[in-house]
Design a protein around this motif. Structure first.
Motif, PDB file in Angstrom:
ATOM      1  N   LEU A 222      12.639   7.334 -37.659  1.00 36.35           N
ATOM      2  CA  LEU A 222      13.408   8.118 -38.627  1.00 36.35           C
ATOM      3  C   LEU A 222      14.742   7.449 -38.946  1.00 36.35           C
ATOM      4  O   LEU A 222      15.184   7.442 -40.097  1.00 36.35           O
ATOM      5  CB  LEU A 222      13.641   9.534 -38.092  1.00 36.35           C
ATOM      6  N   VAL A 223      15.381   6.880 -37.926  1.00 37.61           N
ATOM      7  CA  VAL A 223      16.646   6.168 -38.154  1.00 37.61           C
ATOM      8  C   VAL A 223      16.418   4.944 -39.040  1.00 37.61           C
ATOM      9  O   VAL A 223      17.187   4.670 -39.971  1.00 37.61           O
ATOM     10  CB  VAL A 223      17.283   5.762 -36.810  1.00 37.61           C
ATOM     11  N   ILE A 224      15.347   4.209 -38.771  1.00 31.70           N
ATOM     12  CA  ILE A 224      15.040   3.017 -39.572  1.00 31.70           C
ATOM     13  C   ILE A 224      14.736   3.402 -41.020  1.00 31.70           C
ATOM     14  O   ILE A 224      15.250   2.785 -41.965  1.00 31.70           O
ATOM     15  CB  ILE A 224      13.857   2.246 -38.946  1.00 31.70           C
ATOM     16  N   LEU A 225      13.908   4.429 -41.213  1.00 32.08           N
ATOM     17  CA  LEU A 225      13.549   4.849 -42.570  1.00 32.08           C
ATOM     18  C   LEU A 225      14.756   5.403 -43.332  1.00 32.08           C
ATOM     19  O   LEU A 225      14.847   5.262 -44.554  1.00 32.08           O
ATOM     20  CB  LEU A 225      12.446   5.904 -42.518  1.00 32.08           C
ATOM     21  N   ALA A 226      15.679   6.026 -42.599  1.00 32.44           N
ATOM     22  CA  ALA A 226      16.841   6.617 -43.257  1.00 32.44           C
ATOM     23  C   ALA A 226      17.887   5.579 -43.648  1.00 32.44           C
ATOM     24  O   ALA A 226      18.641   5.792 -44.601  1.00 32.44           O
ATOM     25  CB  ALA A 226      17.467   7.679 -42.351  1.00 32.44           C
ATOM     26  N   ASN A 227      17.940   4.450 -42.932  1.00 36.98           N
ATOM     27  CA  ASN A 227      19.017   3.486 -43.153  1.00 36.98           C
ATOM     28  C   ASN A 227      18.579   2.178 -43.805  1.00 36.98           C
ATOM     29  O   ASN A 227      19.430   1.409 -44.249  1.00 36.98           O
ATOM     30  CB  ASN A 227      19.702   3.171 -41.816  1.00 36.98           C
ATOM     31  N   PHE A 228      17.278   1.932 -43.837  1.00 35.89           N
ATOM     32  CA  PHE A 228      16.791   0.687 -44.431  1.00 35.89           C
ATOM     33  C   PHE A 228      15.771   1.002 -45.523  1.00 35.89           C
ATOM     34  O   PHE A 228      14.900   1.870 -45.328  1.00 35.89           O
ATOM     35  CB  PHE A 228      16.163  -0.208 -43.369  1.00 35.89           C
ATOM     36  N   PRO A 229      15.841   0.322 -46.672  1.00 41.72           N
ATOM     37  CA  PRO A 229      14.938   0.614 -47.797  1.00 41.72           C
ATOM     38  C   PRO A 229      13.552   0.027 -47.588  1.00 41.72           C
ATOM     39  O   PRO A 229      13.075  -0.797 -48.375  1.00 41.72           O
ATOM     40  CB  PRO A 229      15.660  -0.036 -48.981  1.00 41.72           C
ATOM     41  N   ILE A 230      12.885   0.456 -46.516  1.00 46.89           N
ATOM     42  CA  ILE A 230      11.543  -0.049 -46.232  1.00 46.89           C
ATOM     43  C   ILE A 230      10.534   0.545 -47.206  1.00 46.89           C
ATOM     44  O   ILE A 230       9.652  -0.142 -47.720  1.00 46.89           O
ATOM     45  CB  ILE A 230      11.151   0.278 -44.782  1.00 46.89           C
ATOM     46  N   ILE A 231      10.667   1.842 -47.472  1.00 50.79           N
ATOM     47  CA  ILE A 231       9.788   2.532 -48.413  1.00 50.79           C
ATOM     48  C   ILE A 231      10.658   3.101 -49.533  1.00 50.79           C
ATOM     49  O   ILE A 231      11.589   3.863 -49.271  1.00 50.79           O
ATOM     50  CB  ILE A 231       9.004   3.666 -47.721  1.00 50.79           C
ATOM     51  N   SER A 232      10.365   2.727 -50.760  1.00 48.91           N
ATOM     52  CA  SER A 232      11.114   3.237 -51.909  1.00 48.91           C
ATOM     53  C   SER A 232      10.197   4.082 -52.772  1.00 48.91           C
ATOM     54  O   SER A 232       9.007   3.769 -52.932  1.00 48.91           O
ATOM     55  CB  SER A 232      11.707   2.085 -52.730  1.00 48.91           C
ATOM     56  N   LEU A 233      10.733   5.142 -53.311  1.00 53.28           N
ATOM     57  CA  LEU A 233       9.978   6.065 -54.157  1.00 53.28           C
ATOM     58  C   LEU A 233      10.377   5.886 -55.608  1.00 53.28           C
ATOM     59  O   LEU A 233      11.502   5.475 -55.900  1.00 53.28           O
ATOM     60  CB  LEU A 233      10.257   7.512 -53.725  1.00 53.28           C
ATOM     61  N   PRO A 234       9.478   6.175 -56.540  1.00 49.49           N
ATOM     62  CA  PRO A 234       9.869   6.162 -57.957  1.00 49.49           C
ATOM     63  C   PRO A 234      10.861   7.283 -58.246  1.00 49.49           C
ATOM     64  O   PRO A 234      10.523   8.471 -58.144  1.00 49.49           O
ATOM     65  CB  PRO A 234       8.534   6.380 -58.694  1.00 49.49           C
ATOM     66  N   ALA A 235      12.074   6.923 -58.563  1.00 51.45           N
ATOM     67  CA  ALA A 235      13.142   7.917 -58.733  1.00 51.45           C
ATOM     68  C   ALA A 235      12.862   8.854 -59.892  1.00 51.45           C
ATOM     69  O   ALA A 235      13.289  10.012 -59.878  1.00 51.45           O
ATOM     70  CB  ALA A 235      14.480   7.211 -58.942  1.00 51.45           C
ATOM     71  N   ASP A 236      12.141   8.392 -60.926  1.00 53.96           N
ATOM     72  CA  ASP A 236      11.878   9.262 -62.073  1.00 53.96           C
ATOM     73  C   ASP A 236      10.863  10.343 -61.754  1.00 53.96           C
ATOM     74  O   ASP A 236      10.735  11.322 -62.494  1.00 53.96           O
ATOM     75  CB  ASP A 236      11.391   8.431 -63.269  1.00 53.96           C
ATOM     76  N   VAL A 237      10.133  10.191 -60.646  1.00 55.14           N
ATOM     77  CA  VAL A 237       9.152  11.203 -60.241  1.00 55.14           C
ATOM     78  C   VAL A 237       9.742  12.157 -59.203  1.00 55.14           C
ATOM     79  O   VAL A 237       9.643  13.374 -59.319  1.00 55.14           O
ATOM     80  CB  VAL A 237       7.875  10.538 -59.686  1.00 55.14           C
ATOM     81  N   TYR A 238      10.385  11.592 -58.172  1.00 50.34           N
ATOM     82  CA  TYR A 238      10.877  12.397 -57.055  1.00 50.34           C
ATOM     83  C   TYR A 238      12.363  12.699 -57.134  1.00 50.34           C
ATOM     84  O   TYR A 238      12.882  13.464 -56.320  1.00 50.34           O
ATOM     85  CB  TYR A 238      10.584  11.687 -55.723  1.00 50.34           C
ATOM     86  N   GLY A 239      13.066  12.101 -58.090  1.00 55.31           N
ATOM     87  CA  GLY A 239      14.488  12.364 -58.222  1.00 55.31           C
ATOM     88  C   GLY A 239      15.350  11.551 -57.299  1.00 55.31           C
ATOM     89  O   GLY A 239      16.570  11.616 -57.357  1.00 55.31           O
TER      90      GLY A 239
END
Length: 415
Positions: free
Chosen positions: A351-368
């Motif tokens: 959780l710390v890694i996912l919160a601080n490093f852009p390992i997984i990026s989401l499409p901002a136009d879909v999820y905001g």
């Protein structure tokens, strides 16, 4: 004396049975798989619940902002008005209010047409109840100051549009946007819709495409003019509350002639679907821990079968069945609880890694947002830990009970 013996023999046997069994390595390998299974199950469950709760809270925050905590609307016989607004401000000083008028319209630029819900609001009051609107108004102030060197003063036909609509129509600040309203006016031959050009004063970004495309904000005076409403008459009042579930009851009690709608009522089906999905995912992932617990059962049963002679000798030498039972209970719980502990640590690291490093990026136009919304609820965490502890304990109980049912005389006679 027996208490002292119990204190010594149970830890000794637990340490002994935890050692790698060279004669029967499969028993130790099964225990290792049980430990790894519990660890992975707890880790996956915690991360998945953090993701689900994070998405829930993210959608809730966005819908909360755009739908308002409480909305007062008329019941068909009486409409919200300036008198009710003054009474609200007098008796509910802990709440904030923004009267509004709304209507449907078509926004048109060139050949492009898009449906819209147009809200006429008091810009100052609306900025107190809607942080998205407040931010767009602040941006309008900055842009106006830079371009004209003076503070921005809203005009009657100014409009604030969403970011998605701005991109779709390729609009700029101070552009004109034609709105075609559903109010029709008679002429000599037929009825014609009311059309008016509005001045784009700013752009808001809620992070949700549906709102950014379909919601427009203009002044109260503009829609009063278009809908031919007298001054001081509104379609409703938006209400900001930190505890809407409680305040809505007090408001309904004081104004029984009006209708009040909470944001959770407007999106009840959506959040019910999210809650059902979350429960289903929890049950499915909890099966991972259950399967790992079966390895604990098989490992302990094999240990019991492999150590029958040793258990029989211990009983004949004075060890009680409770001590034997405790030994296997402690052994199974030690494997399971250590797996839960390690799984919790691994989940925290992930959780710390996912919160601080852009390992997984989401499409901002879909999820905001382009980041994973991670937010672990303490209730979810407690449920995971308690459920895991119960499964581990139950998986240890049957082999421990089975160990106490060994008949020393029969075992020693056969051996």
């Amino acid at each position: 004396m027996q208490t002292l013996s119990s204190q010594k023999i149970v830890p000794y046997l637990v340490r002994r049975y935890l050692r790698f069994n060279q004669a029967q390595p499969f028993i130790s390998i099964t225990a290792l798989f049980a430990f790894l299974g519990v660890s992975i199950g707890v880790m996956v469950l915690i991360v998945a619940m953090a993701l689900m709760h994070g998405f829930d809270r993210e959608f809730e925050r966005k819908l909360f902002i755009m739908n308002y905590p409480i909305t007062m609307i008329g019941n068909g016989f009486e409409r919200a008005n300036a008198e009710i607004l003054r009474d609200l401000e007098l008796h509910f000083k802990h709440l904030k209010f923004s009267p509004f008028i709304y209507t449907q319209a078509l926004s048109k630029v060139g050949e492009q047409v898009e449906g819209a819900m147009v809200f006429g609001v008091d810009f100052e009051r609306e900025s107190l109840v809607n942080p998205i609107f407040k931010k767009s108004l602040e941006e309008a102030q900055i842009a106006h100051k830079e371009n004209f060197g003076e503070d921005y003063t809203p005009h009657i036909f100014d409009v604030i549009i969403g970011k998605t609509l701005q991109r779709q129509f390729n609009l700029q600040l101070h552009s004109n946007l034609l709105l075609i309203f559903t109010q029709f006016r008679p002429n000599a031959i037929s009825l014609t819709p009311t059309m008016k050009r509005f001045h784009v004063a700013s752009v808001f970004d809620s992070g949700l495409i549906a709102y950014d495309k379909g919601y427009l904000y203009t002044s109260l005076e503009s829609l009063q003019t278009i809908k031919e409403l007298p001054q001081g008459i509104y379609d409703g009042i938006h209400i900001l509350s930190s505890n809407p579930q409680k305040d809505i009851l007090e408001l309904q009690k004081r104004y029984p002639q009006m209708r009040f709608v909470g944001w959770w009522q407007q999106n009840g089906n959506f959040f019910s679907a999210l809650a059902l999905e979350k429960r289903a995912l929890f049950i499915v992932l909890m099966l991972i821990i259950l399967v790992a617990a079966l390895n604990i059962v098989s490992s302990l049963l094999m240990t019991v079968m492999n150590r029958r002679k040793e258990i029989a000798l211990l009983i004949t030498m004075g060890a009680s069945t409770q001590e034997i039972k405790k030994t296997f209970l402690y052994l199974g719980n030690l494997i399971g609880i250590s797996g839960i502990f390690v799984g919790g640590i691994l989940a925290a690291v992930i959780l710390v890694i996912l919160a601080n490093f852009p390992i997984i990026s989401l499409p901002a136009d879909v999820y905001g947002s382009d980041k994973l919304p991670l937010e672990l609820s303490m209730i979810d965490l407690a449920t995971i830990l308690i459920g895991s502890f119960i499964i581990v304990f139950l998986s240890s109980y049957y082999p421990a009970k089975k160990a106490t049912q060994i008949d020393p005389l029969q075992i020693l006679r056969n051996e």
